[in-house]
Design an enzyme around this catalytic site. Structure first.
Site, PDB file in Angstrom:
ATOM      1  N   LYS A 123       0.781  -1.449   0.051  1.00 27.26           N
ATOM      2  CA  LYS A 123      -0.172  -0.028   0.088  1.00 27.26           C
ATOM      3  C   LYS A 123       0.770   1.268   0.003  1.00 27.26           C
ATOM      4  O   LYS A 123       0.435   2.282  -0.318  1.00 27.26           O
ATOM      5  CB  LYS A 123      -0.851  -0.046   1.043  1.00 27.26           C
ATOM      6  CG  LYS A 123      -1.622  -1.218   1.306  1.00 27.26           C
ATOM      7  CD  LYS A 123      -2.527  -1.317   2.858  1.00 27.26           C
ATOM      8  CE  LYS A 123      -3.334  -2.512   2.787  1.00 27.26           C
ATOM      9  NZ  LYS A 123      -3.708  -2.702   4.414  1.00 27.26           N
ATOM     10  N   GLY A 124       2.114   1.073   0.503  1.00 27.88           N
ATOM     11  CA  GLY A 124       2.915   2.320   0.609  1.00 27.88           C
ATOM     12  C   GLY A 124       3.133   3.436  -0.557  1.00 27.88           C
ATOM     13  O   GLY A 124       3.237   4.558  -0.054  1.00 27.88           O
ATOM     14  N   GLU A 174       7.962   2.554  -5.666  1.00 29.24           N
ATOM     15  CA  GLU A 174       7.985   1.938  -4.236  1.00 29.24           C
ATOM     16  C   GLU A 174       8.141   3.399  -3.280  1.00 29.24           C
ATOM     17  O   GLU A 174       8.326   4.434  -3.621  1.00 29.24           O
ATOM     18  CB  GLU A 174       9.359   1.302  -3.856  1.00 29.24           C
ATOM     19  CG  GLU A 174       9.021  -0.221  -3.399  1.00 29.24           C
ATOM     20  CD  GLU A 174       8.234  -0.475  -2.226  1.00 29.24           C
ATOM     21  OE1 GLU A 174       7.427   0.358  -1.772  1.00 29.24           O
ATOM     22  OE2 GLU A 174       8.430  -1.742  -1.777  1.00 29.24           O
ATOM     23  N   ASP A 175       7.500   3.118  -1.803  1.00 35.34           N
ATOM     24  CA  ASP A 175       7.424   4.364  -0.946  1.00 35.34           C
ATOM     25  C   ASP A 175       8.926   4.422  -0.548  1.00 35.34           C
ATOM     26  O   ASP A 175       9.601   5.557  -0.579  1.00 35.34           O
ATOM     27  CB  ASP A 175       6.472   4.155  -0.033  1.00 35.34           C
ATOM     28  CG  ASP A 175       6.628   2.770   0.733  1.00 35.34           C
ATOM     29  OD1 ASP A 175       7.515   1.972   0.159  1.00 35.34           O
ATOM     30  OD2 ASP A 175       6.066   2.675   1.861  1.00 35.34           O
ATOM     31  N   ASP A 222      14.711   0.371   2.107  1.00 30.98           N
ATOM     32  CA  ASP A 222      15.304   0.347   3.537  1.00 30.98           C
ATOM     33  C   ASP A 222      16.234  -0.568   3.139  1.00 30.98           C
ATOM     34  O   ASP A 222      17.824  -0.412   3.019  1.00 30.98           O
ATOM     35  CB  ASP A 222      14.496   0.248   4.429  1.00 30.98           C
ATOM     36  CG  ASP A 222      14.630   0.152   5.791  1.00 30.98           C
ATOM     37  OD1 ASP A 222      15.568   0.954   6.201  1.00 30.98           O
ATOM     38  OD2 ASP A 222      14.190  -0.613   6.758  1.00 30.98           O
ATOM     39  N   LYS A 256      16.856   4.767   2.069  1.00 31.82           N
ATOM     40  CA  LYS A 256      17.743   4.803   3.317  1.00 31.82           C
ATOM     41  C   LYS A 256      18.886   3.805   3.088  1.00 31.82           C
ATOM     42  O   LYS A 256      19.182   2.962   3.421  1.00 31.82           O
ATOM     43  CB  LYS A 256      16.913   4.294   4.641  1.00 31.82           C
ATOM     44  CG  LYS A 256      15.864   4.977   5.316  1.00 31.82           C
ATOM     45  CD  LYS A 256      15.375   4.363   6.539  1.00 31.82           C
ATOM     46  CE  LYS A 256      13.793   4.342   6.952  1.00 31.82           C
ATOM     47  NZ  LYS A 256      13.663   3.564   8.159  1.00 31.82           N
ATOM     48  N   PHE A 307      12.611   6.011  11.037  1.00 32.59           N
ATOM     49  CA  PHE A 307      11.358   5.481  10.686  1.00 32.59           C
ATOM     50  C   PHE A 307      10.443   6.671  10.469  1.00 32.59           C
ATOM     51  O   PHE A 307      10.340   7.567  11.104  1.00 32.59           O
ATOM     52  CB  PHE A 307      10.687   4.725  12.006  1.00 32.59           C
ATOM     53  CG  PHE A 307       9.783   3.759  11.089  1.00 32.59           C
ATOM     54  CD1 PHE A 307      10.193   2.727  10.442  1.00 32.59           C
ATOM     55  CD2 PHE A 307       8.441   4.008  11.262  1.00 32.59           C
ATOM     56  CE1 PHE A 307       9.329   1.675   9.922  1.00 32.59           C
ATOM     57  CE2 PHE A 307       7.431   3.299  10.256  1.00 32.59           C
ATOM     58  CZ  PHE A 307       8.131   1.994   9.910  1.00 32.59           C
ATOM     59  N   VAL A 308      10.001   6.752   9.175  1.00 35.44           N
ATOM     60  CA  VAL A 308       9.303   7.939   8.634  1.00 35.44           C
ATOM     61  C   VAL A 308       7.810   7.436   8.318  1.00 35.44           C
ATOM     62  O   VAL A 308       7.424   6.343   8.052  1.00 35.44           O
ATOM     63  CB  VAL A 308       9.827   8.726   7.526  1.00 35.44           C
ATOM     64  CG1 VAL A 308      11.171   9.280   7.836  1.00 35.44           C
ATOM     65  CG2 VAL A 308      10.292   7.723   6.433  1.00 35.44           C
ATOM     66  N   ASP A 349       3.512   4.046   6.449  1.00 30.89           N
ATOM     67  CA  ASP A 349       2.766   3.776   7.664  1.00 30.89           C
ATOM     68  C   ASP A 349       3.624   3.245   8.788  1.00 30.89           C
ATOM     69  O   ASP A 349       4.731   2.728   8.599  1.00 30.89           O
ATOM     70  CB  ASP A 349       1.626   2.707   7.537  1.00 30.89           C
ATOM     71  CG  ASP A 349       2.449   1.213   7.281  1.00 30.89           C
ATOM     72  OD1 ASP A 349       3.261   1.206   6.367  1.00 30.89           O
ATOM     73  OD2 ASP A 349       2.005   0.259   7.965  1.00 30.89           O
ATOM     74  N   ARG A 367      -0.929   6.833   7.159  1.00 25.67           N
ATOM     75  CA  ARG A 367      -0.563   6.922   5.574  1.00 25.67           C
ATOM     76  C   ARG A 367      -1.125   8.221   5.053  1.00 25.67           C
ATOM     77  O   ARG A 367      -0.804   8.680   4.080  1.00 25.67           O
ATOM     78  CB  ARG A 367      -1.133   5.778   4.873  1.00 25.67           C
ATOM     79  CG  ARG A 367      -0.445   4.423   5.145  1.00 25.67           C
ATOM     80  CD  ARG A 367      -1.019   3.459   4.243  1.00 25.67           C
ATOM     81  NE  ARG A 367      -0.888   2.092   4.536  1.00 25.67           N
ATOM     82  CZ  ARG A 367       0.200   1.271   4.534  1.00 25.67           C
ATOM     83  NH1 ARG A 367       1.433   1.876   3.952  1.00 25.67           N
ATOM     84  NH2 ARG A 367       0.241   0.170   5.006  1.00 25.67           N
TER      85      ARG A 367
HETATM   86  P1  IMP Z   1      13.121  -3.200   2.869  1.00 24.89           P
HETATM   87  O1  IMP Z   1      12.773  -4.385   2.547  1.00 24.89           O
HETATM   88  O2  IMP Z   1      13.831  -3.069   4.228  1.00 24.89           O
HETATM   89  O3  IMP Z   1      13.890  -2.291   1.767  1.00 24.89           O
HETATM   90  O4  IMP Z   1      11.902  -2.454   3.126  1.00 24.89           O
HETATM   91  C1  IMP Z   1      10.895  -1.949   2.321  1.00 24.89           C
HETATM   92  C2  IMP Z   1       9.363  -1.785   3.009  1.00 24.89           C
HETATM   93  O5  IMP Z   1       9.623  -1.563   4.468  1.00 24.89           O
HETATM   94  C3  IMP Z   1       8.820  -0.583   2.477  1.00 24.89           C
HETATM   95  O6  IMP Z   1       7.924  -0.985   1.139  1.00 24.89           O
HETATM   96  C4  IMP Z   1       8.002  -0.077   3.809  1.00 24.89           C
HETATM   97  O7  IMP Z   1       6.975  -0.764   3.720  1.00 24.89           O
HETATM   98  C5  IMP Z   1       8.762  -0.577   4.902  1.00 24.89           C
HETATM   99  N1  IMP Z   1       9.530   0.743   5.633  1.00 24.89           N
HETATM  100  C6  IMP Z   1      10.979   0.800   5.576  1.00 24.89           C
HETATM  101  N2  IMP Z   1      11.271   1.822   6.228  1.00 24.89           N
HETATM  102  C7  IMP Z   1      10.378   2.527   6.371  1.00 24.89           C
HETATM  103  C8  IMP Z   1       9.912   3.766   7.289  1.00 24.89           C
HETATM  104  O8  IMP Z   1      10.836   4.507   7.629  1.00 24.89           O
HETATM  105  N3  IMP Z   1       8.547   4.095   7.380  1.00 24.89           N
HETATM  106  C9  IMP Z   1       7.502   3.407   6.656  1.00 24.89           C
HETATM  107  N4  IMP Z   1       7.663   2.143   6.291  1.00 24.89           N
HETATM  108  C10 IMP Z   1       9.141   1.779   6.006  1.00 24.89           C
HETATM  109 MG    MG Z   2       4.927  -0.442   4.592  1.00 22.99          MG
END
Ligand code: IMP
Ligand code: MG
Length: 183
Positions: free
Chosen positions: A46-47, A104-105, A108, A136, A157-158, A164, A170
């Site tokens: 949903k992000g 993507e939102d 990370d 990030k 964390f944002v 969310d 959101r």
């Molecule tokens: P990754 O697999 O660690 O790169 O994480 C990606 C997913 O984690 C994103 O699509 C978000 O849904 C969630 N996420 C990571 N950091 C944040 C944040 O700071 N705020 C909200 N969602 C986050």
């Molecule tokens: Mg998420």
């Protein structure tokens, strides 16, 4: 651990200005290389719902844009992803020979995006690009090559503008820090 709504990191005006710039970058690249072809935008729900809605509307009339969504859920805690991604809703159409942009939102650790890329690459698109609103970089566990990025952010964390914490916030128009509350 609990969080509350904290300070603004990017205002709604900063975000909308940056979205226009990203759309312009995509337009330039796409029009240069792919005249007459479709641009297949894949919003990751949903992000990215709010970001992708703004982004596609800034792409203009002269690109043949198609919009589809995937709903994915990554196993893990509320703030950490495990890298194991469950597809809850897949694309409705084939992407073979299409020029795809994944939207993507936030990236990370990179685990979610690298998993998604591995799934979509197997479907033989003509090209596949990655667009993320936030990055990030310092949290990266697996490398991800990003083609379009809104903002680099620190290891915080944002929330807001689609992002969310545990399903909440959101709807906030600005991007804010989620502040840790010690209870
Ligand atoms: P990754 O697999 O660690 O790169 O994480 C990606 C997913 O984690 C994103 O699509 C978000 O849904 C969630 N996420 C990571 N950091 C944040 C944040 O700071 N705020 C909200 N969602 C986050
Ligand atoms: Mg998420």
């Amino acid at each position: 651990m609990n969080y509350k709504i904290g300070d603004i990191l990017f205002t709604r005006d900063q975000i909308s200005a940056r979205v226009i710039e990203i759309a312009e970058e995509i337009r330039k690249d796409f029009i240069k290389k792919n005249v007459g072809q479709e641009l297949f935008v894949v919003g990751i729900l949903k992000g990215s719902a709010i970001f992708v809605a703004d982004l596609v509307r800034a792409l203009g009339h002269d690109i043949d844009v198609r919009l589809d969504f995937m709903i994915i859920s990554s196993y893990g805690s509320d703030t950490k992803s495990s890298g194991i991604v469950r597809i809850i809703k897949d694309l409705d159409t084939y992407i073979e020979n299409k020029n795809v942009i994944i939207v993507e939102d936030i990236i990370d650790t990179g685990l979610t995006m690298s998993y998604l890329l591995s799934i979509l690459e197997r479907r033989s698109p003509a090209s596949i690009k990655v667009c993320t609103l936030l990055n990030k970089e310092e949290r990266r566990k697996v490398p991800v090559s990003i083609d379009y990025c809104g903002f680099e952010i620190p290891d915080k964390f944002v929330i807001g503008y689609g992002l969310d914490y545990s399903g909440r916030w959101r709807h906030l128009p600005d991007i804010r820090i989620a502040e840790l509350v010690r209870i």
